[in-house]
Design a protein around this motif. Sequence first.
Motif, PDB file in Angstrom:
ATOM      1  N   ASP A  12      -1.036  20.143  22.505  1.00 50.18           N
ATOM      2  CA  ASP A  12      -0.905  18.684  22.365  1.00 50.18           C
ATOM      3  C   ASP A  12      -0.812  18.029  23.736  1.00 50.18           C
ATOM      4  O   ASP A  12      -1.344  16.937  23.941  1.00 50.18           O
ATOM      5  CB  ASP A  12       0.341  18.333  21.546  1.00 50.18           C
ATOM      6  N   MET A  28       0.826  -1.217   0.000  1.00 50.53           N
ATOM      7  CA  MET A  28       0.000   0.000   0.000  1.00 50.53           C
ATOM      8  C   MET A  28       0.855   1.260   0.000  1.00 50.53           C
ATOM      9  O   MET A  28       0.612   2.199   0.750  1.00 50.53           O
ATOM     10  CB  MET A  28      -0.919  -0.010   1.226  1.00 50.53           C
ATOM     11  N   GLU A  29       1.891   1.261  -0.802  1.00 50.71           N
ATOM     12  CA  GLU A  29       2.764   2.441  -0.858  1.00 50.71           C
ATOM     13  C   GLU A  29       1.981   3.621  -1.452  1.00 50.71           C
ATOM     14  O   GLU A  29       1.403   3.513  -2.529  1.00 50.71           O
ATOM     15  CB  GLU A  29       3.954   2.109  -1.756  1.00 50.71           C
ATOM     16  N   PRO A  30       1.922   4.775  -0.745  1.00 51.43           N
ATOM     17  CA  PRO A  30       1.187   5.914  -1.301  1.00 51.43           C
ATOM     18  C   PRO A  30       1.907   6.419  -2.554  1.00 51.43           C
ATOM     19  O   PRO A  30       3.128   6.363  -2.617  1.00 51.43           O
ATOM     20  CB  PRO A  30       1.257   6.960  -0.194  1.00 51.43           C
ATOM     21  N   ASN A  31       1.139   6.865  -3.552  1.00 48.69           N
ATOM     22  CA  ASN A  31       1.809   7.267  -4.791  1.00 48.69           C
ATOM     23  C   ASN A  31       2.491   8.622  -4.647  1.00 48.69           C
ATOM     24  O   ASN A  31       2.168   9.418  -3.776  1.00 48.69           O
ATOM     25  CB  ASN A  31       0.834   7.273  -5.972  1.00 48.69           C
ATOM     26  N   ASP A  32       3.451   8.845  -5.508  1.00 44.41           N
ATOM     27  CA  ASP A  32       4.303  10.013  -5.356  1.00 44.41           C
ATOM     28  C   ASP A  32       3.772  11.263  -6.033  1.00 44.41           C
ATOM     29  O   ASP A  32       4.320  12.339  -5.884  1.00 44.41           O
ATOM     30  CB  ASP A  32       5.709   9.702  -5.904  1.00 44.41           C
TER      31      ASP A  32
END
Lengths: 263, 258
Positions: free
Chosen positions: A133, A1-5
Amino acid sequence: MEPNDQPEKPVISTKVDAFFLSVYDIFRFISRFFREVLRPPFEVQEFIRQCFMVGYKSLALISLTGFITGLVFTKQSRPSLAEFGATSWLPSLISIAVIRALAPLVTALICAGKVGSSIGAELASMKVTEQIDAMEVSAINPFKYLVVTRILACTVCLPLLMSYTALVGMMGSYLDIHLNEQTSITAFFAKAFANISFLDLFSSFFKSVCFGFTIGVVSCYQGFNASQGTTGVGKAANVAVVISMFLIFIEEIVIVQIINSIR
Amino acid sequence: MKTFTPEIDWDDVVISIRGLFKSFGSNHVLRGVDLDLHKGENIVVLGRSGTGKSVLIKIIAGLLKPDAGTVNVLGQEVPALGTAELRELRLKIGFCFQNGALYDSMTVGENLAFPLKRNDPKMTADQRRRLIDIVLDAVGLSQTINQMPAELSGGQRKRIGIARTLILRPEIMLYDEPTAGLDPITCTEINDLINEVQKRFKTSSIIITHDLTCARTTGDKIAVMKEGKFIRKGDFETVFSDNSDELIREFYDYNFTQ
Ligand SMILES: Nc1ncnc2c1ncn2[C@@H]1O[C@H](COP(=O)(O)OP(=O)(O)OP(=O)(O)O)[C@@H](O)[C@H]1O
Ligand SMILES: [Mg+2]
């Protein structure tokens, strides 16, 4: 599931997209305010503290500015009225000007400068030093504790401060009229309020509520969403003031139009 | 490249991360992180500035949402939790920020009382006071209770930050660079404190650091992060015995051969 560049393509252009996204973001911020303001537990103590801060920060400046506005406005109007031998109209002229227009506007602009910048800077510095935070991770709702209380305090305090400005402005005006026409204070106020209707008082109150809400929302939004780094703090304070003032004028125009159509 | 694939024992694992991805725009920060934290264990995460170590623990605490992957903390899937459940879970996680993140409008005592007041309104002032004394004593700063954060040194601020998270009795501690920017003696004190917290409060911890002394003294296990992935996991000797990777060699040389 590598996010596209591939970088995402903007829908219209990067800047226009960013503008609409931030508008959407502000509406989400406001709707979150309304959701959380009604949900217990209520941060009463912090709210009172913030009311005190809003009043305390602006009271001195408002007293001075309100008084001088009333005084100078009276001085400047006298010659024109004197030409028609109508200086006895001065109290009602001043009261209309001060109550309908000057008091709400002067109060809002001063608070935008004093309160807006300090809220913007305070929340932004809490953001960049990760204090917000830190609240989040210790299971404290920072929105409720920091934002809701500040927006409410501004909304509640502005009408009160506006009433005070109006009173001080009328006192300034009375000083000048008393020195020139030796009018007594009861006669002055009787004349001044003869021409003020309920609608006038209501519209000034309503305007002040809107202005206070605007100052609270804009400065909290800027502070709460400050970007990382210390430059973010100065920027948040600055932008909070500029946008608050801009919106105050826009709201003034819109509300005056609406009120005049009712009148 | 060595890969470390432990058998998962679900009774024993408090944090389990699989295939974690996170990008900010075109900046791909985390690219497939796997990590298991076992009960009572201290894991040290090493890596260069900007590799996403802080992002990783912020995702664990639910401050950031991951793009892909599973983050399981104490049996719960963090990204899927609603506000109320996340709030419950966060009471069990102690997050120590890089610079302490103390509330600077409050005194040290008020800083410590604040999370207690919000999360347990029924607690009396006396009970709160007792807890505050216990944690201040644990970090060795009882005398600072009435001081403002601005009057404290960087090391003191970090220790108060640790005290403030301990006061909620967390099961997991996440330390973001606890020793960065401190002198060697204060570093040693903080390292000892981390070890003491592990024993006394029975916590499991993730410790982010650049400092190998800190890593060696506090870490039961070391995980080295490079370009958004863990390139090596294991105990200190195992990780540093094989210096075929440039990053590991440089880390070691910088810290120990000067
Ligand atoms: N909220 C954010 N928005 C956009 N980018 C971010 C955000 N937080 C982190 N980043 C980016 O993610 C990358 C990793 O940041 P991170 O703070 O995790 O680094 P780090 O490993 O903790 O480094 P350091 O040792 O210096 O603390 C950086 O390039 C940073 O610019
Ligand atoms: Mg970091």
